[in-house]
Design an enzyme around this catalytic site. Structure first.
Site, PDB file in Angstrom:
ATOM      1  N   ASP A  55     -17.624   6.776  -1.283  1.00 36.89           N
ATOM      2  CA  ASP A  55     -16.347   6.788  -0.451  1.00 36.89           C
ATOM      3  C   ASP A  55     -15.958   8.396   0.051  1.00 36.89           C
ATOM      4  O   ASP A  55     -16.735   9.175  -0.421  1.00 36.89           O
ATOM      5  CB  ASP A  55     -15.147   6.377  -1.455  1.00 36.89           C
ATOM      6  CG  ASP A  55     -13.641   6.276  -0.734  1.00 36.89           C
ATOM      7  OD1 ASP A  55     -13.694   6.165   0.571  1.00 36.89           O
ATOM      8  OD2 ASP A  55     -12.765   6.017  -1.465  1.00 36.89           O
TER       9      ASP A  55
ATOM     10  N   ARG B 228       0.917  -1.191  -0.016  1.00 36.44           N
ATOM     11  CA  ARG B 228      -0.086   0.153  -0.009  1.00 36.44           C
ATOM     12  C   ARG B 228       0.840   1.404   0.097  1.00 36.44           C
ATOM     13  O   ARG B 228       1.742   1.426   1.098  1.00 36.44           O
ATOM     14  CB  ARG B 228      -1.046   0.043   1.230  1.00 36.44           C
ATOM     15  CG  ARG B 228      -1.633   1.271   1.351  1.00 36.44           C
ATOM     16  CD  ARG B 228      -2.775   1.259   2.309  1.00 36.44           C
ATOM     17  NE  ARG B 228      -3.876   0.556   2.029  1.00 36.44           N
ATOM     18  CZ  ARG B 228      -5.145   0.700   2.418  1.00 36.44           C
ATOM     19  NH1 ARG B 228      -5.254   1.597   3.420  1.00 36.44           N
ATOM     20  NH2 ARG B 228      -6.251  -0.010   2.059  1.00 36.44           N
TER      21      ARG B 228
ATOM     22  N   GLN C 217     -10.098  -4.061  -3.180  1.00 36.10           N
ATOM     23  CA  GLN C 217     -11.503  -3.661  -2.551  1.00 36.10           C
ATOM     24  C   GLN C 217     -12.326  -3.953  -3.397  1.00 36.10           C
ATOM     25  O   GLN C 217     -13.556  -4.342  -2.970  1.00 36.10           O
ATOM     26  CB  GLN C 217     -11.598  -1.937  -2.402  1.00 36.10           C
ATOM     27  CG  GLN C 217     -12.718  -1.135  -1.946  1.00 36.10           C
ATOM     28  CD  GLN C 217     -13.098  -1.757  -0.396  1.00 36.10           C
ATOM     29  OE1 GLN C 217     -12.139  -1.755   0.336  1.00 36.10           O
ATOM     30  NE2 GLN C 217     -14.101  -2.408  -0.223  1.00 36.10           N
TER      31      GLN C 217
ATOM     32  N   HIS D 221      -7.383   0.900  -6.238  1.00 42.23           N
ATOM     33  CA  HIS D 221      -7.717  -0.112  -4.969  1.00 42.23           C
ATOM     34  C   HIS D 221      -8.406  -1.443  -5.363  1.00 42.23           C
ATOM     35  O   HIS D 221      -9.504  -1.547  -5.043  1.00 42.23           O
ATOM     36  CB  HIS D 221      -8.615   0.534  -3.992  1.00 42.23           C
ATOM     37  CG  HIS D 221      -8.354   0.129  -2.593  1.00 42.23           C
ATOM     38  ND1 HIS D 221      -7.635  -0.874  -2.361  1.00 42.23           N
ATOM     39  CD2 HIS D 221      -9.243   0.527  -1.740  1.00 42.23           C
ATOM     40  CE1 HIS D 221      -7.832  -1.353  -1.060  1.00 42.23           C
ATOM     41  NE2 HIS D 221      -8.602  -0.447  -0.443  1.00 42.23           N
TER      42      HIS D 221
ATOM     43  N   CYS E 137     -16.451   1.633   1.032  1.00 40.74           N
ATOM     44  CA  CYS E 137     -15.206   0.673   1.282  1.00 40.74           C
ATOM     45  C   CYS E 137     -14.772   0.756   2.611  1.00 40.74           C
ATOM     46  O   CYS E 137     -14.052   0.037   3.555  1.00 40.74           O
ATOM     47  CB  CYS E 137     -14.005   1.085   0.282  1.00 40.74           C
ATOM     48  SG  CYS E 137     -13.594   2.590   0.666  1.00 40.74           S
TER      49      CYS E 137
ATOM     50  N   ARG F 156     -13.388  -8.641   2.251  1.00 43.02           N
ATOM     51  CA  ARG F 156     -12.143  -8.383   1.801  1.00 43.02           C
ATOM     52  C   ARG F 156     -11.197  -9.777   2.160  1.00 43.02           C
ATOM     53  O   ARG F 156     -10.335 -10.106   1.295  1.00 43.02           O
ATOM     54  CB  ARG F 156     -11.453  -7.336   2.706  1.00 43.02           C
ATOM     55  CG  ARG F 156     -12.237  -5.920   2.345  1.00 43.02           C
ATOM     56  CD  ARG F 156     -11.964  -5.427   0.981  1.00 43.02           C
ATOM     57  NE  ARG F 156     -10.580  -5.110   0.693  1.00 43.02           N
ATOM     58  CZ  ARG F 156      -9.688  -4.364   1.184  1.00 43.02           C
ATOM     59  NH1 ARG F 156     -10.332  -3.391   1.903  1.00 43.02           N
ATOM     60  NH2 ARG F 156      -8.279  -4.222   0.669  1.00 43.02           N
TER      61      ARG F 156
HETATM   62  N1   CP Z   1     -11.438  -0.245   2.672  1.00 44.90           N
HETATM   63  C1   CP Z   1     -10.013  -0.149   3.217  1.00 44.90           C
HETATM   64  O1   CP Z   1      -9.071  -0.350   2.155  1.00 44.90           O
HETATM   65  O2   CP Z   1      -9.764  -0.094   4.444  1.00 44.90           O
HETATM   66  P1   CP Z   1      -8.290   0.312   5.194  1.00 44.90           P
HETATM   67  O3   CP Z   1      -7.912   1.572   4.795  1.00 44.90           O
HETATM   68  O4   CP Z   1      -8.753   0.313   6.746  1.00 44.90           O
HETATM   69  O5   CP Z   1      -7.253  -0.792   4.812  1.00 44.90           O
HETATM   70  N1  NVA Z   2     -10.409   6.593  -1.374  1.00 46.08           N
HETATM   71  C1  NVA Z   2      -9.720   6.220   0.067  1.00 46.08           C
HETATM   72  C2  NVA Z   2      -9.987   4.877   0.067  1.00 46.08           C
HETATM   73  C3  NVA Z   2      -9.587   4.103   1.616  1.00 46.08           C
HETATM   74  C4  NVA Z   2      -9.723   2.589   2.036  1.00 46.08           C
HETATM   75  C5  NVA Z   2      -8.582   6.763   0.417  1.00 46.08           C
HETATM   76  O1  NVA Z   2      -7.662   6.426  -0.552  1.00 46.08           O
HETATM   77  O2  NVA Z   2      -8.031   7.126   1.340  1.00 46.08           O
END
Ligand code: CP
Ligand code: NVA
Length: 300
Positions: A219, A107, A137, A134, A259, A287
């Site tokens: 989101d 990540r 997700q 992502h 998400c 997930r």
């Molecule tokens: N939805 C998601 O990716 O959550 P986190 O940021 O908690 O991993």
């Molecule tokens: N769009 C959000 C998703 C978090 C899981 C971010 O990137 O912060």
């Protein structure tokens, strides 16, 4: 015999429509097995590195537990504690980790970082979120819709809000699976027209997207890294909250996906998030099942 090329999962479009469907089938089977106590430890003796350069709750825990349940050893790393955090290159990190582990999950902010990692690694690389995509997700989201509605096809999907990483992965899923998706974003926060396939429409009015929708997805308005813009974004996205009034235009029984983490009272009404139309806790659980299927798909 030439060895089979390794596969990475950096974006949804890295899989074909058929592969996505097979993966979801496999995830459902694994979910049922888990419920009945019949886990397969198919990755016994393998290890997976999970590197986080941004915060995470769901992704981190679901990958760690998922790897453990498959018999693999998860090595969870915060980049701040690695030489990566002191300037060692992503390529050298990839080469080193490839000598120890059988897959790497990352990540990070820039999508180019996960691409560089994948190019230099000799083991499969999985994108656990970048600023642009992502994909993990969306596997869980698709699984959740399919569980509830029996099929992904024949439904209308509406994305309400920022054209962000999660939205872009939804666009790719729509393209791969031929889903009818309408994206509603304020001027200046949408996709460029060239990013969108023929079966994805972009509008400004959220009600236009919600009208007749079976699946409504949203989101946060300010993603990780955009915290400094939060105030400006709150103003730009006023009127884009997913709430009962917006859902009144959707099809009866429309499901709401998010998400998480959510900003209750901003992009989603708090009561809605806690109500029967929101499937966000199933979505979060999925997930785990989707990523276990993904780890098996890439590592076996
Ligand atoms: N939805 C998601 O990716 O959550 P986190 O940021 O908690 O991993
Ligand atoms: N769009 C959000 C998703 C978090 C899981 C971010 O990137 O912060």
């Amino acid at each position: 015999m030439t060895p089979k090329a390794k596969r990475d999962f950096l974006r949804v479009a890295d899989l074909s429509g058929d592969e996505l469907r097979q993966l979801l089938d496999h995830a459902t089977a694994m979910k049922n097995q888990r419920r009945h106590g019949g886990q397969r430890r198919s990755l016994e003796g393998r290890s997976v590195a999970l590197i986080f350069e941004k915060s995470s709750t769901r992704t981190r825990v679901s990958f760690e537990v998922g790897a453990f349940e498959l018999g693999a050893h998860p090595v969870v790393l915060n980049s701040r504690d690695m030489q990566l955090g002191r300037g060692e290159s992503i390529e050298d990190t990839a080469r080193t980790l490839s000598r120890y582990v059988h897959a790497i999950v990352l990540r990070t902010a820039g999508h180019d970082r996960v691409e560089a990692l994948a190019a230099a690694a000799s083991v499969p690389v999985i994108n656990a979120l970048t600023d642009d995509h992502h994909p993990c997700q969306i596997l869980a989201d698709l699984l959740t819709v399919r569980e509830r509605r029996g099929s992904l096809e024949g439904l209308r999907y509406a994305w309400i809000g920022d054209a962000n990483n999660v939205a872009r992965s939804w666009v790719e899923a729509a393209e791969r699976l031929g889903l009818a998706l309408t994206v509603a974003s304020p001027e200046g926060y949408g996709f460029k027209a060239r990013e969108l396939p023929a079966n994805v429409w972009q509008v400004v009015d959220p009600r236009e997207a919600a009208r007749g929708a079976d699946v409504v997805i949203t989101d946060v308005w300010a993603s990780m890294g955009q915290e400094g813009d939060a105030e400006v974004r709150r103003a730009a996205f006023a009127g884009y909250q997913v709430n009962a009034a917006l859902l009144a235009d959707a099809n009866p029984g429309a499901m709401v996906l998010h998400c998480l983490p959510a900003h209750r009272g901003e992009e989603i009404d708090a009561a809605l998030l806690d109500g029967p139309d929101a499937v966000v806790w199933d979505e979060a659980e999925n997930r785990l099942h989707a990523q276990k299927a993904l780890l098996e798909f890439l590592m076996r």
